[in-house]
Design an enzyme around this catalytic site. Structure first.
Site, PDB file in Angstrom:
ATOM      1  N   ARG A 172      11.165   5.412   4.551  1.00 33.34           N
ATOM      2  CA  ARG A 172      11.509   6.839   4.447  1.00 33.34           C
ATOM      3  C   ARG A 172      12.184   7.357   5.717  1.00 33.34           C
ATOM      4  O   ARG A 172      13.107   8.164   5.648  1.00 33.34           O
ATOM      5  CB  ARG A 172      10.256   7.647   4.128  1.00 33.34           C
ATOM      6  CG  ARG A 172       9.720   7.385   2.720  1.00 33.34           C
ATOM      7  CD  ARG A 172       8.360   7.995   2.513  1.00 33.34           C
ATOM      8  NE  ARG A 172       8.370   9.422   2.769  1.00 33.34           N
ATOM      9  CZ  ARG A 172       7.274  10.156   2.949  1.00 33.34           C
ATOM     10  NH1 ARG A 172       6.080   9.586   2.933  1.00 33.34           N
ATOM     11  NH2 ARG A 172       7.367  11.458   3.166  1.00 33.34           N
TER      12      ARG A 172
ATOM     13  N   ASP B  76       2.459   4.875  -0.281  1.00 34.72           N
ATOM     14  CA  ASP B  76       1.909   6.170   0.093  1.00 34.72           C
ATOM     15  C   ASP B  76       1.884   7.125  -1.099  1.00 34.72           C
ATOM     16  O   ASP B  76       2.431   6.837  -2.170  1.00 34.72           O
ATOM     17  CB  ASP B  76       2.733   6.784   1.223  1.00 34.72           C
ATOM     18  CG  ASP B  76       2.627   6.005   2.522  1.00 34.72           C
ATOM     19  OD1 ASP B  76       1.591   5.343   2.730  1.00 34.72           O
ATOM     20  OD2 ASP B  76       3.590   6.044   3.316  1.00 34.72           O
TER      21      ASP B  76
ATOM     22  N   ARG C 208       0.851  -1.189   0.000  1.00 33.34           N
ATOM     23  CA  ARG C 208       0.000   0.000   0.000  1.00 33.34           C
ATOM     24  C   ARG C 208       0.889   1.242   0.000  1.00 33.34           C
ATOM     25  O   ARG C 208       1.023   1.932   1.019  1.00 33.34           O
ATOM     26  CB  ARG C 208      -0.928  -0.008   1.214  1.00 33.34           C
ATOM     27  CG  ARG C 208      -1.881  -1.197   1.234  1.00 33.34           C
ATOM     28  CD  ARG C 208      -2.695  -1.225   2.518  1.00 33.34           C
ATOM     29  NE  ARG C 208      -3.659  -2.329   2.540  1.00 33.34           N
ATOM     30  CZ  ARG C 208      -4.450  -2.607   3.557  1.00 33.34           C
ATOM     31  NH1 ARG C 208      -4.391  -1.859   4.662  1.00 33.34           N
ATOM     32  NH2 ARG C 208      -5.285  -3.630   3.494  1.00 33.34           N
TER      33      ARG C 208
ATOM     34  N   TYR D  43      12.181  -2.610  -1.370  1.00 37.87           N
ATOM     35  CA  TYR D  43      12.073  -1.191  -1.691  1.00 37.87           C
ATOM     36  C   TYR D  43      13.455  -0.617  -1.970  1.00 37.87           C
ATOM     37  O   TYR D  43      14.455  -1.060  -1.393  1.00 37.87           O
ATOM     38  CB  TYR D  43      11.458  -0.404  -0.526  1.00 37.87           C
ATOM     39  CG  TYR D  43       9.967  -0.539  -0.390  1.00 37.87           C
ATOM     40  CD1 TYR D  43       9.109   0.363  -1.005  1.00 37.87           C
ATOM     41  CD2 TYR D  43       9.411  -1.565   0.371  1.00 37.87           C
ATOM     42  CE1 TYR D  43       7.732   0.248  -0.858  1.00 37.87           C
ATOM     43  CE2 TYR D  43       8.036  -1.683   0.514  1.00 37.87           C
ATOM     44  CZ  TYR D  43       7.206  -0.776  -0.103  1.00 37.87           C
ATOM     45  OH  TYR D  43       5.848  -0.894   0.033  1.00 37.87           O
TER      46      TYR D  43
END
Length: 284
Positions: free
Chosen positions: A206, A53, A51, A111
């Site tokens: 992040r 962002d 999901r 990621y």
């Protein structure tokens, strides 16, 4: 039929992957469901492995949806790419078992965060990189990644969805994740920060990168970074970096499903595959 697809998208103009209850703007899930409904002639619900962002990209997102439309996988690819906006592309499609779920059947997710580390910013990659002009000690950032490996509480870097839905039951156990690989390395003006885990907390990558940047700037020692990881408390100087540098590059599933391997390349063709310097935890 249960159809799985590999999806690539530029997330800049989307309010994340997941469809929003309020009309805040377009979402990747929303445009996918609209396109599939036009082709199949029926409403469908799209499930995503990650999901992502608002502003986050994907080169290896995986989705699935159930439909009564009897179309071959290659037809789904052609039809969807002819219907979707140019910022969302279907790379492949497969018929999968009824029990398959893009999110819950996944073994791991990978990621990559890309930092453009040069005195001069980039125009062509500005939507996909975070510009930092000051020199960074990438070797120290890579060394710090070793403290992230294994199964531990990553509460210092993100929040669990369970914490939001069950605030009275929120606790450290909701933030336990297993980091399988973590690395930072330089390729020309780019610094790539790559992470593979069984799952990630909301905002985890992040804020991880934001804290690693403090190590690269000499503002945090390796010992201080290790202490932040160990304490698992959100109150520390590392802040989340902008979404534009983050990309979901791959999702892994059990081999018996026969799904394509995660792609080795990130959205810009000149970027290398996520291998190189850094630490990896080998599976037994």
């Amino acid at each position: 039929m249960n159809i799985a697809c590999g999806i690539e998208y530029d997330g800049t103009d989307y309010h994340g992957f997941q469809r929003q209850p309020a009309a805040q703007g377009p979402t990747v899930q929303g445009v996918l469901e609209t396109a599939i409904a036009r082709i199949a002639g029926e409403r469908v619900v799209v499930h995503g492995a990650g999901r992502t962002d608002a502003g986050v990209h994907a080169s290896g997102q995986v989705i699935n949806f159930h439909t009564t439309a009897q179309l071959a996988p290659e037809v789904w690819v052609r039809a969807l790419n002819a219907t979707l906006p140019p910022t969302v592309v279907v790379r492949w499609a497969r018929a999968v078992p009824e029990r398959f779920h893009a999110r819950f059947s996944a073994i791991s997710r990978s990621y990559r965060y890309t930092i453009w580390n040069d005195a001069v910013p980039t125009a062509l990659l500005a939507r996909f990189t975070y510009h930092r002009s000051q020199p960074l000690a990438v070797d120290l950032m890579a060394e710090a990644c070793k403290f992230l490996l294994g199964t531990q509480d990553f509460g210092a870097f993100g929040r669990s969805p369970e914490d939001a839905s069950h605030p009275d039951e929120a606790g450290p156990h909701h933030c336990i994740r297993t980091m399988l690989a973590a690395s930072c390395f330089r390729y020309g003006p780019c610094i790539f920060c790559d992470f593979t885990a069984n799952a990630f907390l909301t905002g985890m990558v992040r804020r991880l990168v934001g804290t690693l940047l403090l190590v690269g700037q000499g503002r945090l020692s390796l010992e201080e970074f290790a202490a932040i990881v160990r304490r698992a408390e959100r109150s520390h100087p590392g802040v989340a970096v902008p979404a534009r540098g983050l990309c979901l590059v791959g999702v892994s599933y059990p081999s018996e499903l026969g799904l394509p391997e995660p792609p080795l390349m990130t959205p810009a063709a000149a970027w290398p595959s996520p291998v190189g310097a850094g630490a990896e935890l080998q599976a037994d």
